[in-house]
Design an enzyme around this catalytic site. Structure first.
Site, short mmCIF file in Angstrom:
data_model
loop_
_atom_site.label_atom_id
_atom_site.label_comp_id
_atom_site.label_asym_id
_atom_site.label_seq_id
_atom_site.Cartn_x
_atom_site.Cartn_y
_atom_site.Cartn_z
CB THR A 144 -0.94 0.02 1.23
OG1 THR A 144 -1.31 1.38 1.50
CG2 THR A 144 -0.31 -0.55 2.46
CB SER A 179 -3.03 2.24 10.61
OG SER A 179 -2.84 1.32 9.53
CE1 TYR A 181 -3.57 -3.48 5.20
CE2 TYR A 181 -3.91 -1.11 5.10
CZ TYR A 181 -3.71 -2.32 4.47
OH TYR A 181 -3.65 -2.37 3.09
CG HIS A 182 -1.36 1.71 6.35
ND1 HIS A 182 -2.43 2.26 7.01
CD2 HIS A 182 -1.69 1.72 5.03
CE1 HIS A 182 -3.37 2.60 6.13
NE2 HIS A 182 -2.95 2.28 4.93
CE LYS A 185 -1.37 -4.78 2.76
NZ LYS A 185 -1.62 -6.02 2.06
N1 LIG Z 1 -9.02 -1.92 -1.50
C1 LIG Z 1 -8.09 -0.98 -1.47
O1 LIG Z 1 -8.37 0.21 -1.67
C2 LIG Z 1 -6.66 -1.36 -1.20
C3 LIG Z 1 -5.67 -0.36 -1.26
C4 LIG Z 1 -4.34 -0.72 -1.03
C5 LIG Z 1 -4.00 -2.03 -0.75
N2 LIG Z 1 -4.98 -2.98 -0.68
C6 LIG Z 1 -4.58 -4.37 -0.38
O2 LIG Z 1 -5.13 -5.23 -1.34
C7 LIG Z 1 -5.49 -6.49 -0.73
C8 LIG Z 1 -6.95 -6.79 -1.02
O3 LIG Z 1 -7.75 -5.73 -0.50
P1 LIG Z 1 -9.33 -5.81 -0.55
O4 LIG Z 1 -9.83 -4.42 -0.48
O5 LIG Z 1 -9.75 -6.70 -1.66
O6 LIG Z 1 -9.63 -6.51 0.84
P2 LIG Z 1 -10.72 -7.64 1.18
O7 LIG Z 1 -10.77 -7.75 2.65
O8 LIG Z 1 -11.99 -7.40 0.47
O9 LIG Z 1 -10.03 -8.94 0.56
C9 LIG Z 1 -9.07 -9.70 1.25
C10 LIG Z 1 -9.56 -11.13 1.21
O10 LIG Z 1 -8.55 -11.95 1.81
C11 LIG Z 1 -9.21 -12.92 2.62
N3 LIG Z 1 -8.26 -13.35 3.64
C12 LIG Z 1 -7.70 -12.62 4.62
N4 LIG Z 1 -6.89 -13.39 5.38
C13 LIG Z 1 -6.95 -14.64 4.86
C14 LIG Z 1 -6.36 -15.87 5.22
N5 LIG Z 1 -5.59 -15.99 6.30
N6 LIG Z 1 -6.61 -16.95 4.45
C15 LIG Z 1 -7.44 -16.87 3.36
N7 LIG Z 1 -8.04 -15.72 2.99
C16 LIG Z 1 -7.80 -14.62 3.73
C17 LIG Z 1 -10.42 -12.21 3.18
O11 LIG Z 1 -11.42 -13.09 3.59
C18 LIG Z 1 -10.85 -11.34 1.99
O12 LIG Z 1 -11.81 -11.98 1.20
C19 LIG Z 1 -5.19 -6.33 0.75
O13 LIG Z 1 -3.95 -6.94 1.04
C20 LIG Z 1 -5.12 -4.84 0.95
O14 LIG Z 1 -4.27 -4.54 2.00
C21 LIG Z 1 -6.29 -2.67 -0.89
#
Ligand SMILES: NC(=O)c1ccc[n+]([C@@H]2O[C@H](COP(=O)([O-])OP(=O)(O)OC[C@H]3O[C@@H](n4cnc5c(N)ncnc54)[C@H](O)[C@@H]3O)[C@@H](O)[C@H]2O)c1
Length: 382
Positions: A144, A179, A181-182, A185
């Site tokens: 991120t 945070s 969370y960040h 990462k």
């Molecule tokens: N959406 C955004 O704007 C954004 C921005 C920057 C980075 N990201 C990164 O992109 C990735 C996806 O984001 P998202 O918005 O789709 O989130 P999301 O929560 O919708 O998707 C993540 C998925 O991973 C699954 N998951 C988590 N831990 C797991 C585990 N131990 N085993 C199996 N499945 C697991 C969750 O159930 C979920 O369905 C994340 O790593 C997030 O940090 C997202």
């Protein structure tokens, strides 16, 4: 290619899986529904309930005659991930499987511990599955832009040359996340860099900004193929949240001064970036880092855009500044490079009025289901 999407039930994971499958790749999605479970536990249900992963794969398979293999389980459990990886032997793994909410990670001890254990646990297990069974497999990891924080200098794409006492070397760009969370990462990136240096793994770490959007090429027209769409304070990203507030007729809530600047991108561009990265992989022993966003805005600019587009749709919108629940700079310098993915072939979809209008029109039929109590911040950093 054989592509494994970890976190395939998520906001980005499901559209990514469809996109790779439609592009002719063999796809396996893996998820343990963690997102659905913790969203329920915090009263943060999405605007509409997406069918479960098996059901969505069935619908997609029927429409496109293209199978997507589904595996349900916890990737932070090596007993689950290792044999699955050994059976599928992917050429590329897209790793989305993390707890992605900053407010959730700041909610208390249990949530912080879950975020730390889960996020690092999945990354660590994936690295070891690759090392054991297919060291040439390319890991495409979602990082991120929040890893960098808001430094008072230009943000480079992952690396910076440092001169010190007449000598020079290249290092990971300094990171100071805002945070827990960040911070996970940042730790992921360090873990990956360690195994790239020592075991010649091939890794692309995509420093992504907040994503907005609902439909992608593959789900056009079929509501049951849309991704999960959260609009609450814990899981909703800012643009998605503002659009739902506009439809609900409640004020757009700007945290503090609203001059926080971030780089944003359309969900369609996430799919393009991840696919470009997978199809043009990093070399063995390379940690390749791209800053994944297409445009920079302040929160005030976003709110003003949503207000303007909503007014054209006869939705009167008010913008209200509320005390910032986060500990972050509300006015700061921000200039992040983002040329790497454009050079790889990314064709950006910018945040036009048409794009925002289409999103609002998709949200309007669900207006009666919007719960405005979920939107105001429920988690404070301190
Ligand atoms: N959406 C955004 O704007 C954004 C921005 C920057 C980075 N990201 C990164 O992109 C990735 C996806 O984001 P998202 O918005 O789709 O989130 P999301 O929560 O919708 O998707 C993540 C998925 O991973 C699954 N998951 C988590 N831990 C797991 C585990 N131990 N085993 C199996 N499945 C697991 C969750 O159930 C979920 O369905 C994340 O790593 C997030 O940090 C997202």
């Amino acid at each position: 290619m054989r592509v494994m999407v970890l976190g395939g039930d998520g906001y980005l994971g499901w559209p990514t899986a469809m996109h790779f499958a439609a592009g002719g790749h063999e796809v396996m999605v893996v998820d343990n529904y963690l997102r659905r479970t913790i969203a329920r536990s915090t009263g943060s249900e999405p605007l509409f309930e997406a069918p479960n992963l098996e059901a969505r794969a069935d619908i997609f398979g029927t429409i496109r005659d293209t199978p997507i293999e589904v595996a349900i389980g916890d990737c932070s459990e090596m007993m689950f991930l290792d044999p699955l990886f050994a059976r599928f032997l992917p050429d590329a793994v897209v790793h989305y499987a993390e707890q992605p909410s900053a407010p959730y990670s700041m909610r208390g001890f249990h949530e912080a511990q879950l975020t730390l254990r889960n996020n690092l646990g999945v990354t660590f297990n994936l690295i070891w599955a690759v090392l054991r069974h297919k060291p040439e497999c390319h890991i495409v990891k979602l990082g991120t832009m929040g890893e960098y924080g808001t430094p008072n200098i230009d943000i480079e794409e992952g690396w910076i040359a440092v001169g010190h006492n007449g000598r020079e070397d290249k290092f990971l760009f300094p990171r100071q996340a805002g945070s827990l969370y960040h911070t996970t990462k940042v730790l992921d990136t360090d873990l990956l860099w360690f195994y790239v240096r020592t075991h010649d793994l091939r890794v692309t770490d995509l420093m992504q900004g907040p994503v907005y959007g609902l439909s992608t090429w593959e789900c056009e027209g079929n509501l049951r193929l849309l991704p999960n769409f959260h609009y609450d304070d814990i899981f909703g990203t800012v643009v998605n949240r503002f659009l739902v507030q506009a439809v609900a007729g409640v004020p757009l809530t700007v945290y503090g001064k609203g001059e926080q600047t971030r780089g944003y991108l359309n969900l369609k561009d996430t799919l393009q970036c991840v696919r470009l990265a997978a199809e043009k992989p990093a070399s063995p022993g390379e940690l390749r880092i791209f800053n994944q966003f297409t445009e920079q805005f302040t929160v005030n600019e976003l709110a003003a855009r949503v207000k303007r587009v909503s007014a054209a749709l006869r939705l009167p919108v008010e913008i209200r500044s509320i005390p910032n629940p986060r500990k972050e700079k509300e006015e700061h310098y921000y200039n992040a490079k983002h040329s790497g993915l454009l050079e790889l072939g990314l064709q950006p979809h910018f945040m036009t009025d048409d794009v925002l209008t289409q999103m609002i029109e998709t949200i309007i039929p669900f207006k009666a289901d919007i719960d405005s109590n979920k939107i105001l911040p429920r988690v404070r950093w301190s």
